[in-house]
Design a protein around this motif. Structure first.
Motif, mmCIF file in Angstrom:
data_model
loop_
_atom_site.group_PDB
_atom_site.id
_atom_site.type_symbol
_atom_site.label_atom_id
_atom_site.label_comp_id
_atom_site.label_asym_id
_atom_site.label_seq_id
_atom_site.Cartn_x
_atom_site.Cartn_y
_atom_site.Cartn_z
ATOM 1 N N PHE A 1 0.833 -1.207 0.000
ATOM 2 C CA PHE A 1 0.000 0.000 0.000
ATOM 3 C C PHE A 1 0.863 1.250 0.000
ATOM 4 O O PHE A 1 0.656 2.167 -0.805
ATOM 5 N N PHE A 2 1.831 1.299 0.895
ATOM 6 C CA PHE A 2 2.706 2.470 0.968
ATOM 7 C C PHE A 2 3.509 2.644 -0.323
ATOM 8 O O PHE A 2 3.661 3.755 -0.824
ATOM 9 N N PHE A 3 4.028 1.541 -0.848
ATOM 10 C CA PHE A 3 4.914 1.631 -2.005
ATOM 11 C C PHE A 3 4.156 2.007 -3.273
ATOM 12 O O PHE A 3 4.539 2.943 -3.995
ATOM 13 N N ILE A 4 3.073 1.297 -3.558
ATOM 14 C CA ILE A 4 2.373 1.520 -4.830
ATOM 15 C C ILE A 4 1.585 2.821 -4.818
ATOM 16 O O ILE A 4 1.677 3.623 -5.761
ATOM 17 N N THR A 5 0.806 3.076 -3.762
ATOM 18 C CA THR A 5 0.057 4.337 -3.723
ATOM 19 C C THR A 5 0.998 5.527 -3.567
ATOM 20 O O THR A 5 0.722 6.617 -4.068
ATOM 21 N N GLY A 6 2.123 5.313 -2.867
ATOM 22 C CA GLY A 6 3.106 6.392 -2.744
ATOM 23 C C GLY A 6 3.772 6.697 -4.076
ATOM 24 O O GLY A 6 3.979 7.859 -4.428
ATOM 25 N N PHE A 7 4.094 5.652 -4.821
ATOM 26 C CA PHE A 7 4.712 5.827 -6.139
ATOM 27 C C PHE A 7 3.742 6.534 -7.086
ATOM 28 O O PHE A 7 4.127 7.446 -7.832
ATOM 29 N N HIS A 8 2.474 6.134 -7.032
ATOM 30 C CA HIS A 8 1.473 6.799 -7.872
ATOM 31 C C HIS A 8 1.253 8.234 -7.408
ATOM 32 O O HIS A 8 1.120 9.153 -8.229
ATOM 33 N N GLY A 9 1.210 8.435 -6.091
ATOM 34 C CA GLY A 9 1.038 9.790 -5.569
ATOM 35 C C GLY A 9 2.161 10.712 -5.996
ATOM 36 O O GLY A 9 1.936 11.896 -6.281
ATOM 37 N N PHE A 10 3.386 10.176 -6.062
ATOM 38 C CA PHE A 10 4.516 10.965 -6.541
ATOM 39 C C PHE A 10 4.300 11.363 -8.002
ATOM 40 O O PHE A 10 4.627 12.497 -8.401
ATOM 41 N N HIS A 11 3.743 10.471 -8.804
ATOM 42 C CA HIS A 11 3.454 10.798 -10.205
ATOM 43 C C HIS A 11 2.399 11.902 -10.297
ATOM 44 O O HIS A 11 2.526 12.818 -11.116
ATOM 45 N N VAL A 12 1.367 11.800 -9.469
ATOM 46 C CA VAL A 12 0.323 12.834 -9.484
ATOM 47 C C VAL A 12 0.907 14.174 -9.052
ATOM 48 O O VAL A 12 0.644 15.211 -9.673
ATOM 49 N N PHE A 13 1.698 14.161 -7.981
ATOM 50 C CA PHE A 13 2.313 15.404 -7.501
ATOM 51 C C PHE A 13 3.210 16.010 -8.574
ATOM 52 O O PHE A 13 3.189 17.231 -8.800
ATOM 53 N N SER A 14 4.001 15.161 -9.249
ATOM 54 C CA SER A 14 4.864 15.654 -10.334
ATOM 55 C C SER A 14 4.019 16.254 -11.449
ATOM 56 O O SER A 14 4.360 17.301 -12.015
#
Length: 325
Positions: A262-275
Motif C-alpha cells: 500500500f505504501f509503495f504503490i500508492t506512494g509511487f502513484h502519488g509521486f506521479h500525481v504530484f509531479s
C-alpha cells in the motif's frame, strides 16, 4: 546510412524534423516512450501485489474494514466512500485536461487557462486526500495484538463488532521506557511505545467477559474467524506486542505485506500525481504569459495532457486492485 524521404520538391532525412513518424512530433513520441516504460513498471508492481495477495489470501485485510473514514464524519463507518470520491475527482480532472487540449487546438487562451486551473485543483485535492488517507492508515483505529508466532488478534464484542483497545484496556502502575540508541546495546533502538502494554490489554480483556478475539484468518464467507471465550484467552496469553495502526513492520489490519504494498504503490502513484501537478502549474503560467500563443501552438499542453491521462488510468488499476478486488 540514414533513411531519406524524397518528394517532388525536396529530399529530407526521416528524423530531420520535417518528417514526423506516425504523424507525431518528436516531443510526443518521447512522451509515449516514457508512458510505455512507466506502464511496465506499474504492471510489475501490481503483478507482485497480486501474487502476494493470493499467496496469503487467508490473512489478507478486507478493504471494507480498512478504508472506512470520511472527512468530518468521525465515528461514522463509510467504507470506500472517500476513495470513490477521490477517484471521481481524479477522473474529472482528466476531463478538464481534455477540454484544455481542445481549447488549445482552437487557440482559445482563456479557456485553456480555466481548464488547466481546474485540472490543477483536482490534482491537489487528490494528493491531499491521499495524504489524509495515509495518515488514518498509519494511525489506525482499533489496535490489535501480535502473538509470539506473528499472528494478529483483533477484539470484537458478542455481535462481532470491532472494539478498540481504548474501550477496555486497563491502566496498570507500570514504568515503561522506550529503548533509544543512547541507552541500547550496539546502538539499538525501537519505535515509539504503544499507548497500552500487553499486560494492560490482557487485564482489560479479563475484566470484560463479553469480549472475544477475532483472528486475521478469513473464512469462506469472507468473514474473519471469531474464537470462543476460552480460545480467546488461550491465544491472548501468547501476546507479545501491541499493534496500533500500520507501518512497514506491523499492520493492525492483517498481513504486513498489505501495508508494504500500500505504501509503495500508492506512494509511487502519488509521486506521479504530484509531479504532474507541478508540471501543470508550470504550463499554466506559460499559458498565462502567452508563451504558446506566441509560438502559435499549444502542443506542450497536449504533451502534459498525455502524462496526466496516463496517471489517471494507472489509478483506475490501482483502485481496482487495492480497493475493489
Amino acid at each position: 546510412m540514414e533513411a531519406t524521404v524524397t518528394t517532388a520538391n525536396s529530399e529530407e532525412k526521416t528524423w530531420g524534423g520535417g518528417n514526423e513518424p506516425m504523424g507525431a512530433s518528436y516531443g510526443k513520441l518521447m512522451m509515449w516512450f516514457f508512458i510505455v516504460s512507466d506502464a511496465l513498471t506499474f504492471s510489475g508492481f501490481l503483478a507482485a501485489y497480486g501474487f502476494s495477495r493470493f499467496k496469503f489470501i487467508e490473512t489478507w485485510p478486507l478493504a471494507d474494514e480498512v478504508f472506512t473514514h470520511f472527512p468530518f464524519m468521525h465515528g461514522v463507518s463509510a467504507p470506500m466512500y472517500y476513495v470513490a470520491l477521490m477517484t471521481f475527482i481524479l477522473i474529472f480532472s482528466s476531463v478538464t485536461m481534455v477540454l484544455a487540449v481542445d481549447a488549445g487546438h482552437q487557440m482559445k487562451k482563456n479557456k485553456v487557462v480555466l481548464y488547466m486551473f481546474l485540472t490543477i485543483i483536482g490534482g491537489l485535492i487528490f494528493v491531499g486526500s491521499q495524504a489524509w488517507e495515509w495518515k488514518n492508515f498509519i494511525k489506525g483505529e482499533y489496535g490489535a495484538i501480535e502473538t509470539k508466532g506473528g499472528s494478529l488478534l483483533q477484539f470484537v464484542d458478542k455481535d462481532g463488532k470491532r472494539v478498540a483497545l481504548a474501550e477496555f484496556a486497563a491502566t496498570l502502575p507500570e514504568d515503561r521506557e522506550q529503548l533509544t540508541r543512547s541507552k541500547g546495546k550496539w546502538f539499538m533502538d525501537e519505535p515509539s511505545l504503544p499507548t497500552y502494554s500487553v499486560a494492560e490489554v490482557q487485564a482489560g480483556f479479563k475484566a470484560h467477559p463479553e469480549l472475544l478475539i477475532r483472528t486475521e484468518v478469513i473464512t469462506n464467507e469472507k468473514q474473519k474467524t471469531i474464537l470462543s471465550r476460552q480460545e480467546s484467552e488461550l491465544r491472548l496469553s501468547q501476546a507479545s506486542y501491541v499493534v496500533e495502526g500500520a507501518n512497514l513492520q506491523r499492520n493492525e489490519y492483517g498481513s504486513k505485506l498489505f501495508a508494504d504494498f500500500f505504501f509503495f504503490i500508492t506512494g509511487f502513484h502519488g509521486f506521479h500525481v504530484f509531479s504532474g501537478v507541478i508540471i501543470n502549474i508550470i504550463i499554466f503560467f506559460n499559458v498565462l504569459i502567452g508563451t504558446y500563443e506566441k509560438r502559435g501552438s499549444y502542443e506542450m499542453v497536449e504533451k502534459v495532457g498525455l502524462y496526466w491521462h496516463f496517471v489517471d488510468l494507472v489509478w483506475v488499476f490501482v483502485f481496482t486492485v487495492f480497493y475493489l478486488v
